[in-house]
Design a protein around this motif. Structure first.
Motif, PDB file in Angstrom:
ATOM      1  N   GLN A  72      71.921  32.830  60.753  1.00 48.24           N
ATOM      2  CA  GLN A  72      72.964  33.051  59.757  1.00 48.24           C
ATOM      3  C   GLN A  72      72.421  33.936  58.639  1.00 48.24           C
ATOM      4  O   GLN A  72      71.216  34.009  58.411  1.00 48.24           O
ATOM      5  N   ALA A  73      73.320  34.612  57.937  1.00 52.30           N
ATOM      6  CA  ALA A  73      72.921  35.488  56.833  1.00 52.30           C
ATOM      7  C   ALA A  73      72.162  34.679  55.782  1.00 52.30           C
ATOM      8  O   ALA A  73      72.595  33.599  55.401  1.00 52.30           O
ATOM      9  N   GLN A  74      71.038  35.213  55.336  1.00 49.66           N
ATOM     10  CA  GLN A  74      70.202  34.529  54.355  1.00 49.66           C
ATOM     11  C   GLN A  74      70.395  35.152  52.974  1.00 49.66           C
ATOM     12  O   GLN A  74      70.490  36.371  52.847  1.00 49.66           O
ATOM     13  N   LYS A  75      70.431  34.289  51.953  1.00 51.27           N
ATOM     14  CA  LYS A  75      70.649  34.767  50.587  1.00 51.27           C
ATOM     15  C   LYS A  75      69.363  35.234  49.923  1.00 51.27           C
ATOM     16  O   LYS A  75      69.389  36.032  48.998  1.00 51.27           O
ATOM     17  N   GLU A  76      68.225  34.711  50.386  1.00 58.64           N
ATOM     18  CA  GLU A  76      66.959  35.150  49.802  1.00 58.64           C
ATOM     19  C   GLU A  76      65.878  35.211  50.875  1.00 58.64           C
ATOM     20  O   GLU A  76      65.917  34.470  51.849  1.00 58.64           O
ATOM     21  N   ALA A  77      64.938  36.109  50.660  1.00 57.62           N
ATOM     22  CA  ALA A  77      63.853  36.292  51.624  1.00 57.62           C
ATOM     23  C   ALA A  77      62.722  35.330  51.294  1.00 57.62           C
ATOM     24  O   ALA A  77      62.458  35.055  50.130  1.00 57.62           O
ATOM     25  N   PRO A  78      62.048  34.807  52.322  1.00 54.89           N
ATOM     26  CA  PRO A  78      60.872  33.976  52.045  1.00 54.89           C
ATOM     27  C   PRO A  78      59.787  34.836  51.398  1.00 54.89           C
ATOM     28  O   PRO A  78      59.629  36.007  51.753  1.00 54.89           O
ATOM     29  N   SER A  79      59.068  34.264  50.440  1.00 54.42           N
ATOM     30  CA  SER A  79      58.107  35.051  49.665  1.00 54.42           C
ATOM     31  C   SER A  79      57.061  35.734  50.539  1.00 54.42           C
ATOM     32  O   SER A  79      56.687  36.872  50.294  1.00 54.42           O
ATOM     33  N   ASP A  80      56.594  35.052  51.579  1.00 49.56           N
ATOM     34  CA  ASP A  80      55.547  35.639  52.425  1.00 49.56           C
ATOM     35  C   ASP A  80      56.090  36.185  53.746  1.00 49.56           C
ATOM     36  O   ASP A  80      55.321  36.566  54.619  1.00 49.56           O
ATOM     37  N   MET A  81      57.434  36.218  53.895  1.00 54.40           N
ATOM     38  CA  MET A  81      58.097  36.686  55.121  1.00 54.40           C
ATOM     39  C   MET A  81      57.627  35.911  56.354  1.00 54.40           C
ATOM     40  O   MET A  81      57.645  36.412  57.464  1.00 54.40           O
ATOM     41  N   GLN A  82      57.186  34.674  56.146  1.00 48.63           N
ATOM     42  CA  GLN A  82      56.798  33.811  57.252  1.00 48.63           C
ATOM     43  C   GLN A  82      57.936  32.830  57.514  1.00 48.63           C
ATOM     44  O   GLN A  82      58.646  32.437  56.598  1.00 48.63           O
ATOM     45  N   CYS A  83      58.094  32.438  58.758  1.00 46.93           N
ATOM     46  CA  CYS A  83      59.138  31.490  59.115  1.00 46.93           C
ATOM     47  C   CYS A  83      58.506  30.323  59.857  1.00 46.93           C
ATOM     48  O   CYS A  83      57.764  30.519  60.815  1.00 46.93           O
ATOM     49  N   LYS A  84      58.813  29.122  59.392  1.00 41.30           N
ATOM     50  CA  LYS A  84      58.252  27.927  60.023  1.00 41.30           C
ATOM     51  C   LYS A  84      59.227  27.308  61.020  1.00 41.30           C
ATOM     52  O   LYS A  84      58.927  26.280  61.627  1.00 41.30           O
ATOM     53  N   ASP A  85      60.397  27.921  61.184  1.00 36.16           N
ATOM     54  CA  ASP A  85      61.394  27.381  62.108  1.00 36.16           C
ATOM     55  C   ASP A  85      60.873  27.466  63.543  1.00 36.16           C
ATOM     56  O   ASP A  85      60.165  28.398  63.908  1.00 36.16           O
ATOM     57  N   LYS A  86      61.260  26.454  64.333  1.00 38.17           N
ATOM     58  CA  LYS A  86      60.857  26.428  65.738  1.00 38.17           C
ATOM     59  C   LYS A  86      62.040  26.017  66.595  1.00 38.17           C
ATOM     60  O   LYS A  86      62.996  25.419  66.113  1.00 38.17           O
ATOM     61  N   PHE A  87      61.957  26.359  67.853  1.00 37.12           N
ATOM     62  CA  PHE A  87      62.960  25.954  68.835  1.00 37.12           C
ATOM     63  C   PHE A  87      62.259  25.209  69.950  1.00 37.12           C
ATOM     64  O   PHE A  87      61.090  25.471  70.239  1.00 37.12           O
ATOM     65  N   LEU A  88      62.990  24.302  70.573  1.00 34.31           N
ATOM     66  CA  LEU A  88      62.475  23.571  71.721  1.00 34.31           C
ATOM     67  C   LEU A  88      63.487  23.730  72.844  1.00 34.31           C
ATOM     68  O   LEU A  88      64.667  23.417  72.674  1.00 34.31           O
ATOM     69  N   LEU A  89      63.020  24.259  73.956  1.00 31.02           N
ATOM     70  CA  LEU A  89      63.877  24.398  75.132  1.00 31.02           C
ATOM     71  C   LEU A  89      63.488  23.299  76.106  1.00 31.02           C
ATOM     72  O   LEU A  89      62.320  23.176  76.474  1.00 31.02           O
ATOM     73  N   GLN A  90      64.466  22.490  76.490  1.00 31.04           N
ATOM     74  CA  GLN A  90      64.220  21.423  77.454  1.00 31.04           C
ATOM     75  C   GLN A  90      64.920  21.779  78.753  1.00 31.04           C
ATOM     76  O   GLN A  90      66.049  22.279  78.744  1.00 31.04           O
ATOM     77  N   GLY A  91      64.254  21.533  79.852  1.00 29.85           N
ATOM     78  CA  GLY A  91      64.829  21.803  81.166  1.00 29.85           C
ATOM     79  C   GLY A  91      64.610  20.635  82.104  1.00 29.85           C
ATOM     80  O   GLY A  91      63.553  19.988  82.062  1.00 29.85           O
ATOM     81  N   VAL A  92      65.615  20.345  82.915  1.00 28.29           N
ATOM     82  CA  VAL A  92      65.505  19.283  83.931  1.00 28.29           C
ATOM     83  C   VAL A  92      66.179  19.752  85.208  1.00 28.29           C
ATOM     84  O   VAL A  92      67.127  20.529  85.177  1.00 28.29           O
ATOM     85  N   THR A  93      65.681  19.262  86.329  1.00 29.93           N
ATOM     86  CA  THR A  93      66.324  19.551  87.607  1.00 29.93           C
ATOM     87  C   THR A  93      67.656  18.820  87.630  1.00 29.93           C
ATOM     88  O   THR A  93      67.743  17.654  87.248  1.00 29.93           O
TER      89      THR A  93
END
Length: 177
Positions: A72-93
């Motif tokens: 989504q559109a962000q209103k402010e940039a992180p000071s160090d341009m680092q992102c701590k967000d993560k995703f988890l992809l789960q898969g099952v047969t």
């Protein structure tokens, strides 16, 4: 990063060209390496910031599925341009013939005895593409009020062509409408 046997995931690092107040998308490709149907679910540490479509589904045997991740559109940039967000992809047969509508949260329950493969994905911000200088300089000549008019229709190419073609500019085009 992942020794997954069900799904091959590309990329493992979701890269977003960070721009303020702009929604940015990035594609994730899930390739089923088996002869079985594979159900998947995508989770994130920051669900309000991202839209994932589809966030659950089924990848058919020996095929690839595209998942669109939109920040989504962000209103402010992180000071160090680092992102701590993560995703988890789960898969099952999954059972043959299963569809995306059949995917349930219970299918990803390790407690219920399901073998759930997990792939962790990181988010990184990359510098946005810089506009070429000739276009930027041209916008300082007073054409910026017209830019908003030309962005929402087919007028942009006509106007740009006529404005920059020598001796073809009609006098009435320089007057406000």
């Amino acid at each position: 990063m992942s020794n997954s046997e069900l799904l091959s995931v590309e990329p493992l690092d979701l890269q977003f060209p960070f721009e303020l107040r702009k929604q940015i998308s990035c594609s994730l490709y899930l390739t089923n390496k088996t002869d079985n149907h594979v159900a998947f679910k995508v989770k994130t540490t920051n669900p309000k910031k991202y839209c994932v479509r589809p966030n659950t589904g089924v990848v058919l045997p020996r095929s690839t599925c595209e998942v669109l991740v939109t920040m989504q559109a962000q209103k402010e940039a992180p000071s160090d341009m680092q992102c701590k967000d993560k995703f988890l992809l789960q898969g099952v047969t999954a059972s043959p013939g299963v569809t995306a509508k059949d995917v349930t949260p219970e299918m990803f329950s390790k407690e219920a005895g399901y073998l759930v493969e997990e792939t962790k994905l990181r988010v990184t911000y990359v510098a946005p593409p810089q506009p070429p200088s000739p276009v930027h300089e041209g916008s300082e000549e007073g054409s910026s009020p017209r830019a908003s008019v030309s962005e929402n229709g087919g007028q942009a190419s006509e106007f740009s062509f006529q404005r920059f073609s020598a001796d073809k500019v009609e006098p009435q085009e320089n007057t406000p409408e």
